[in-house]
Design a protein around this motif. Structure first.
Motif, short mmCIF file in Angstrom:
data_model
loop_
_atom_site.label_atom_id
_atom_site.label_comp_id
_atom_site.label_asym_id
_atom_site.label_seq_id
_atom_site.Cartn_x
_atom_site.Cartn_y
_atom_site.Cartn_z
N SER A 169 -65.38 1.49 31.54
CA SER A 169 -65.05 2.82 31.02
C SER A 169 -65.03 3.82 32.17
N ARG A 170 -64.06 4.71 32.14
CA ARG A 170 -63.98 5.77 33.15
C ARG A 170 -64.78 6.99 32.71
N THR A 171 -65.30 6.95 31.48
CA THR A 171 -66.05 8.08 30.93
C THR A 171 -67.42 7.58 30.50
N ALA A 172 -68.09 8.36 29.65
CA ALA A 172 -69.41 7.95 29.16
C ALA A 172 -69.32 6.97 27.99
N GLU A 173 -68.13 6.66 27.54
CA GLU A 173 -67.97 5.77 26.39
C GLU A 173 -68.43 4.36 26.73
N GLY A 174 -69.25 3.78 25.87
CA GLY A 174 -69.70 2.41 26.05
C GLY A 174 -68.70 1.43 25.47
N ILE A 175 -68.31 0.43 26.27
CA ILE A 175 -67.29 -0.52 25.82
C ILE A 175 -67.88 -1.61 24.94
N TRP A 176 -69.14 -2.00 25.21
CA TRP A 176 -69.77 -3.03 24.37
C TRP A 176 -69.79 -2.62 22.90
N SER A 177 -70.01 -1.33 22.64
CA SER A 177 -70.08 -0.85 21.26
C SER A 177 -68.77 -1.10 20.53
N ARG A 178 -67.64 -1.18 21.26
CA ARG A 178 -66.34 -1.40 20.63
C ARG A 178 -65.94 -2.87 20.60
N LEU A 179 -66.32 -3.62 21.63
CA LEU A 179 -65.79 -4.99 21.76
C LEU A 179 -66.78 -6.09 21.40
#
Length: 360
Positions: A169-179
């Motif tokens: 992620s280029r921001t503070a968004e967590g990718i694990w939470s989505r994938l």
């Protein structure tokens, strides 16, 4: 909700509000930003807590406004409608806050390493693995994430026998939470390009999603590693195939083996292999600590067997079906082009509902 549950929720809210205030103070300190990795971790957690803080503050404001409107309505009937509107907002905000207070996955704010492995179905499975890779790359692009293929074993007729991609992620968004719910056996039903009779075949590919471990998460003792180098194979070009640039790392205590040959440099392949190894070790440690009932990775790939499917992609009907939550949609072409949010949202809602039911 029982009184004990209410007390636990109140205590958790107080703790999260205090944590948010502490993070706000830390992030205001210029010294913190001298360490980019630390600042990024703190920023992600701060952003993760923002919806809780915003909802709690809004709920407090609405409750105060409701109390004032009720007092005024006792003297002036024109305030009755406002009081009624505010009365409707309170339970909505309470429910939203209750959902936000469900204990999250400790890895939700992490980047991921996603592995796709061809399974039953031979050449068609490898082609489908290629389709899945493109789907996740397009989804990452839509979300504004960066994606890097860190290792790939190509198949003879196209697609991949095995491919690993790091998604950040280029921001503070967590990718694990989505994938995190993408792990499992994905089944495809279609007429393969190699099929001369026009018959529909079923094949499968496995997806494994790992939260990317940072060095602070997992300590790897160099003495626990056996590192072998070998000559790369596949379509890497002559410069790849003429040197011993491929790397195989064996973690002796666990027996985990990781190979990387995608890069021309032995050093680059070694670093890529260590990234995957750290993530696999973190996932193994988390699985060991979690109970079978609450393990979020319980549906991940064990064997790439069509009978263990989590999702089916039916090309003749342009249909996608997620068998865990009964999700169905007839826009398979759009899903394969990266429109994954509807099915991911359905899985996330189901998990939140499960956690809420367990805590009520």
């Amino acid at each position: 909700m029982s009184s004990g549950t209410e007390t636990a929720a109140t205590d958790r809210l107080a703790a999260l509000l205090a944590e948010h205030a502490s993070l706000e103070s830390e992030l205001a300190d210029p010294a913190v930003h001298a360490d980019p990795a630390r600042a990024r971790r703190l920023g992600r957690r701060y952003a993760q807590l923002a919806p809780v803080v915003e909802t709690a503050r809004t709920l407090d404001t609405v409750r105060a406004d409701l109390a004032a409107a009720r007092e005024l309505a006792a003297e002036d009937a024109s305030f009755a409608a406002e009081a009624e509107s505010l009365e409707q907002r309170v339970p909505e905000l309470e429910e939203r806050l209750r959902s936000l207070l469900v204990p999250g996955d400790p890895d939700d704010d992490k980047d991921v390493i996603l592995e796709i492995k061809a399974g039953e179905g031979g050449a068609e499975s490898a082609l489908f693995a290629g389709d899945l890779l493109r789907m996740y790359l397009r989804y990452a692009e839509r979300r504004g994430w960066s994606a890097e293929v860190i290792d790939a074993v190509d198949a003879e007729l196209g697609g991949f026998k095995d491919v690993s991609v790091a998604i950040k992620s280029r921001t503070a968004e967590g990718i694990w939470s989505r994938l995190k719910f993408e792990g499992g056996v994905h089944r495809v039903q279609r007429v393969p390009v190699t099929e001369s009779q026009g018959r529909i075949h079923t094949s499968a590919a496995g997806v494994l999603v790992l939260p990317e471990a940072e060095e602070v998460d997992v300590t790897v003792d160099p003495n626990d590693l056996r590192i072998d180098v070998f000559r790369s194979s596949g379509p890497g070009g002559q410069s790849v195939n003429t040197t011993d640039s491929a790397v195989r790392i064996t973690h002796l205590p666990t027996g985990i083996v990781v190979s990387c040959q995608n890069e021309k440099s032995q050093l680059q392949n070694r670093e890529s292999a260590l990234r995957i190894l750290r993530s696999r070790l973190l996932a193994a440690a988390r699985e060991e600590a979690a109970t079978a009932a609450s393990d979020a990775r319980r549906s991940q790939v064990r064997t790439v067997d069509r009978s263990e499917r989590v999702r089916t992609y039916n090309f003749p009907e342009n249909r996608i079906s997620d068998h865990r939550v009964g999700f169905k949609a007839h826009n398979l072409d759009q899903v394969l082009d990266g429109e994954l949010d509807p099915v991911i949202d359905a899985l996330t809602r189901a998990r939140t509902a499960e956690l809420l039911a367990a805590g009520s």
